[in-house]
Design an enzyme around this catalytic site. Structure first.
Site, PDB file in Angstrom:
ATOM      1  N   ASP A 189     -13.442   0.564  -1.317  1.00 53.85           N
ATOM      2  CA  ASP A 189     -13.766   0.632   0.113  1.00 53.85           C
ATOM      3  C   ASP A 189     -12.572   1.216   0.869  1.00 53.85           C
ATOM      4  O   ASP A 189     -11.477   1.327   0.323  1.00 53.85           O
ATOM      5  CB  ASP A 189     -14.113  -0.758   0.669  1.00 53.85           C
ATOM      6  N   ASP A 208     -10.261   0.722   4.138  1.00 55.09           N
ATOM      7  CA  ASP A 208      -9.890  -0.162   5.243  1.00 55.09           C
ATOM      8  C   ASP A 208      -9.027   0.614   6.223  1.00 55.09           C
ATOM      9  O   ASP A 208      -8.216   1.456   5.833  1.00 55.09           O
ATOM     10  CB  ASP A 208      -9.108  -1.366   4.715  1.00 55.09           C
ATOM     11  N   ASP A 224       0.399  -7.991   1.352  1.00 58.27           N
ATOM     12  CA  ASP A 224       0.856  -8.733   0.177  1.00 58.27           C
ATOM     13  C   ASP A 224       1.809  -7.926  -0.706  1.00 58.27           C
ATOM     14  O   ASP A 224       2.971  -8.290  -0.890  1.00 58.27           O
ATOM     15  CB  ASP A 224      -0.329  -9.299  -0.622  1.00 58.27           C
TER      16      ASP A 224
HETATM   17  P1  ATP Z   1      -9.583  -3.643  -3.544  1.00 50.58           P
HETATM   18  O1  ATP Z   1     -10.400  -3.483  -2.287  1.00 50.58           O
HETATM   19  O2  ATP Z   1      -9.531  -2.460  -4.407  1.00 50.58           O
HETATM   20  O3  ATP Z   1      -9.905  -4.899  -4.262  1.00 50.58           O
HETATM   21  P2  ATP Z   1      -7.449  -3.914  -1.639  1.00 50.58           P
HETATM   22  O4  ATP Z   1      -5.967  -3.795  -1.802  1.00 50.58           O
HETATM   23  O5  ATP Z   1      -8.088  -2.944  -0.705  1.00 50.58           O
HETATM   24  O6  ATP Z   1      -8.064  -3.849  -3.081  1.00 50.58           O
HETATM   25  P3  ATP Z   1      -8.602  -5.937   0.015  1.00 50.58           P
HETATM   26  O7  ATP Z   1      -8.924  -7.353  -0.323  1.00 50.58           O
HETATM   27  O8  ATP Z   1      -9.692  -5.008   0.356  1.00 50.58           O
HETATM   28  O9  ATP Z   1      -7.745  -5.387  -1.200  1.00 50.58           O
HETATM   29  O10 ATP Z   1      -7.553  -6.012   1.203  1.00 50.58           O
HETATM   30  C1  ATP Z   1      -7.131  -4.847   1.917  1.00 50.58           C
HETATM   31  C2  ATP Z   1      -5.650  -4.925   2.238  1.00 50.58           C
HETATM   32  O11 ATP Z   1      -5.384  -6.074   3.053  1.00 50.58           O
HETATM   33  C3  ATP Z   1      -4.750  -5.102   1.019  1.00 50.58           C
HETATM   34  O12 ATP Z   1      -4.438  -3.864   0.437  1.00 50.58           O
HETATM   35  C4  ATP Z   1      -3.535  -5.767   1.646  1.00 50.58           C
HETATM   36  O13 ATP Z   1      -2.717  -4.815   2.281  1.00 50.58           O
HETATM   37  C5  ATP Z   1      -4.136  -6.669   2.695  1.00 50.58           C
HETATM   38  N1  ATP Z   1      -4.404  -8.035   2.204  1.00 50.58           N
HETATM   39  C6  ATP Z   1      -5.559  -8.489   1.673  1.00 50.58           C
HETATM   40  N2  ATP Z   1      -5.465  -9.783   1.323  1.00 50.58           N
HETATM   41  C7  ATP Z   1      -4.218 -10.168   1.635  1.00 50.58           C
HETATM   42  C8  ATP Z   1      -3.498 -11.406   1.547  1.00 50.58           C
HETATM   43  N3  ATP Z   1      -4.072 -12.492   1.003  1.00 50.58           N
HETATM   44  N4  ATP Z   1      -2.224 -11.422   1.991  1.00 50.58           N
HETATM   45  C9  ATP Z   1      -1.654 -10.325   2.528  1.00 50.58           C
HETATM   46  N5  ATP Z   1      -2.264  -9.150   2.634  1.00 50.58           N
HETATM   47  C10 ATP Z   1      -3.532  -9.056   2.217  1.00 50.58           C
HETATM   48 MG    MG Z   2     -10.105  -2.891  -0.125  1.00 46.85          MG
END
Ligand code: ATP
Ligand code: MG
Length: 448
Positions: free
Chosen positions: A67, A69, A151
């Site tokens: 996705d 963001d 994170d």
């Molecule tokens: P994917 O969507 O491929 O699983 P992602 O890195 O995009 O991985 P998401 O859960 O969609 O993960 O979260 C988007 C972004 O928000 C992350 O890349 C991170 O920067 C931030 N984020 C998400 N969860 C946390 C958390 N628990 N603590 C700190 N930052 C977070």
């Molecule tokens: Mg994501």
């Protein structure tokens, strides 16, 4: 161990590395049309708009992101006034969802730090509890602060729609090259703020086939029990992302290595052995292997099947205890143990009701599939969940051998057989009613 509650550099500003368009490989045609529309609309309205997180990380790795963001300095209300198809969601994090049919683009306003000292005053408004866990995270801030709250270093890169450059706040590009999952800031503080980050470290390490840096990995074994304070519904969502994203088996190995699996599934972990060869462990490996293979083939997967399989031997172990204690039949004990096991499971990881219903059906079919005499076999075949029940029986056969394997083979042949053979097979099962005399006679032409 001397556990610091505050890292000396926790709020020290991160220094961004500016990477101009001609020095990175991300081009606009890699980004979905909907995400681009949102980025441009925000930009044209005078706001800053960036692609951030997994979108940037995965594009830099040459993978297609799950996705996209977006992060911006526009407040949720300002975002809402720009998009007709916008919904504001979330209590803890206030987020804007821009809806394009089934595609949803998530837009978050930059988050900042809570006032220092807020915690010490002990007021109700404290943003952290006594263990250092973040209760609220709804203060808006600058892009630098936003990066610091993310994170991992590889998740804190921002692609700027204004000039197509990337701001890399925490040396994420370097860690992408190294293949390293590394928390931003002091790992213990960051895990205390949100223990789910321990699970996310494992998830990214297995999804990307990265290492976890020493500082990031080291505290996990001792801090794993902090997950007990996380709502079970959130842990359920995380457990799906961990086990049903195509790398389930690797993820399971890592979760065990870091003492995290037992936090998500304590009743399953009770069955674990030194040699890792208990029926439970062999079943987990089988079901995760088959889940990974199905995902690789683009087939659909059902979480209920995975949970039914992982919980079956813990269920049976409990049923045997009931049989010994209360003089129950195997059949009754399994039914009664089903309630107990699911009640226990949802305390840590809340499998939703729609799935627990299916899990029960799959379990019940294990009791019904041996009873296949006469018409029963045909009726079982008609059941909605027959396929799932049978697939699971086959896995049990592979593990248990003996009667269970024979039963699975019988059902396999039965399904492939034509009508006459099916009839013959179901009549042939031990205990099948012998065809009644009268009907036999009827078929015979009367002899004069
Ligand atoms: P994917 O969507 O491929 O699983 P992602 O890195 O995009 O991985 P998401 O859960 O969609 O993960 O979260 C988007 C972004 O928000 C992350 O890349 C991170 O920067 C931030 N984020 C998400 N969860 C946390 C958390 N628990 N603590 C700190 N930052 C977070
Ligand atoms: Mg994501």
């Amino acid at each position: 161990m001397n556990t610091q509650t505050q890292s000396p550099n926790k709020n020290a500003p991160l220094i961004a590395t500016h990477v101009p368009r001609d020095q990175h490989p991300i081009s606009r045609d890699m980004i979905s049309d909907n995400a681009l529309k949102v980025l441009y609309r925000l930009h044209k309205a005078g706001y800053n708009a960036y692609l951030v997180g997994g979108g940037v990380r995965d594009l830099l790795l040459g993978q297609s992101p799950k996705d996209f963001d977006i992060a911006t300095n526009a407040t949720p209300e300002q975002i809402k006034s720009l998009f007709r198809n916008c919904r504001l969601i979330g209590r803890r994090f206030r987020l804007a969802h821009i809806m394009f049919g089934r595609d949803i683009i998530e837009v978050a306003t930059f988050r900042g730090h809570h006032e220092e000292g807020e915690k010490e005053t002990g007021k109700q408004i404290s943003a952290q509890n006594q263990e250092g866990m973040l209760l609220r995270d709804n203060v808006y801030g600058s892009i630098d602060e936003d990066a610091q709250r993310r994170d991992f270093t590889i998740n804190a890169m921002y692609y700027n729609i204004a000039d197509f450059s990337i701001e890399d706040f925490a040396n994420g590009i370097e860690d992408l090259k190294l293949g390293m999952v590394r928390l931003i800031g002091d790992p213990e503080v960051r895990y205390r703020e949100d223990p789910v980050r321990m699970l996310r470290a494992i998830r990214f390490a297995s999804k990307l086939d990265f290492d976890i840096s020493f500082e990031t990995a080291d505290p996990i074994n001792t801090m794993a029990p902090l997950l007990q304070s996380i709502p079970s519904a959130r842990l359920y969502e995380e457990s799906l992302k961990l086990l049903q994203s195509g790398h389930g088996l690797d993820t399971y190995d890592l979760l065990r290595e870091f003492s995290l699996f037992e936090q998500l599934f304590p009743i399953i972990a009770e069955q674990f052995t030194e040699e890792e060869e208990s029926n439970t462990e062999r079943m987990i490996e089988l079901v995760l292997e088959s889940t990974d293979a199905r995902i690789a083939e683009g087939k659909r997967i059902n979480p209920a099947f995975m949970f039914a399989a992982m919980l079956w031997y813990p269920l049976e172990a409990y049923a045997y205890r009931l049989m010994a204690k209360r003089d129950m039949s195997y059949y009754d004990a399994i039914l009664s143990a089903s309630n107990h096991i699911l009640d226990e499971q949802v305390r840590s990881t809340a499998i939703p009701r729609r799935h627990t219903a299916t899990i029960r059906e799959i379990w019940q079919l294990q009791l019904r599939l041996p009873r296949r005499q006469g018409k029963r076999a045909f009726r079982l075949l008609e059941l909605n969940k027959f396929r799932a029940g049978f697939d699971f029986l086959e896995m049990r056969g592979e593990i248990e051998g003996g009667e269970t394997e024979e039963l699975a083979n019988w059902w396999d042949t039965f399904q492939q057989a034509g009508r006459d053979m099916r009839q013959a097979m179901s009549n042939d099962v031990d205990g099948a009613k012998k065809p009644r005399r009268r009907s036999k006679k009827k078929r015979k032409p009367k002899a004069d």
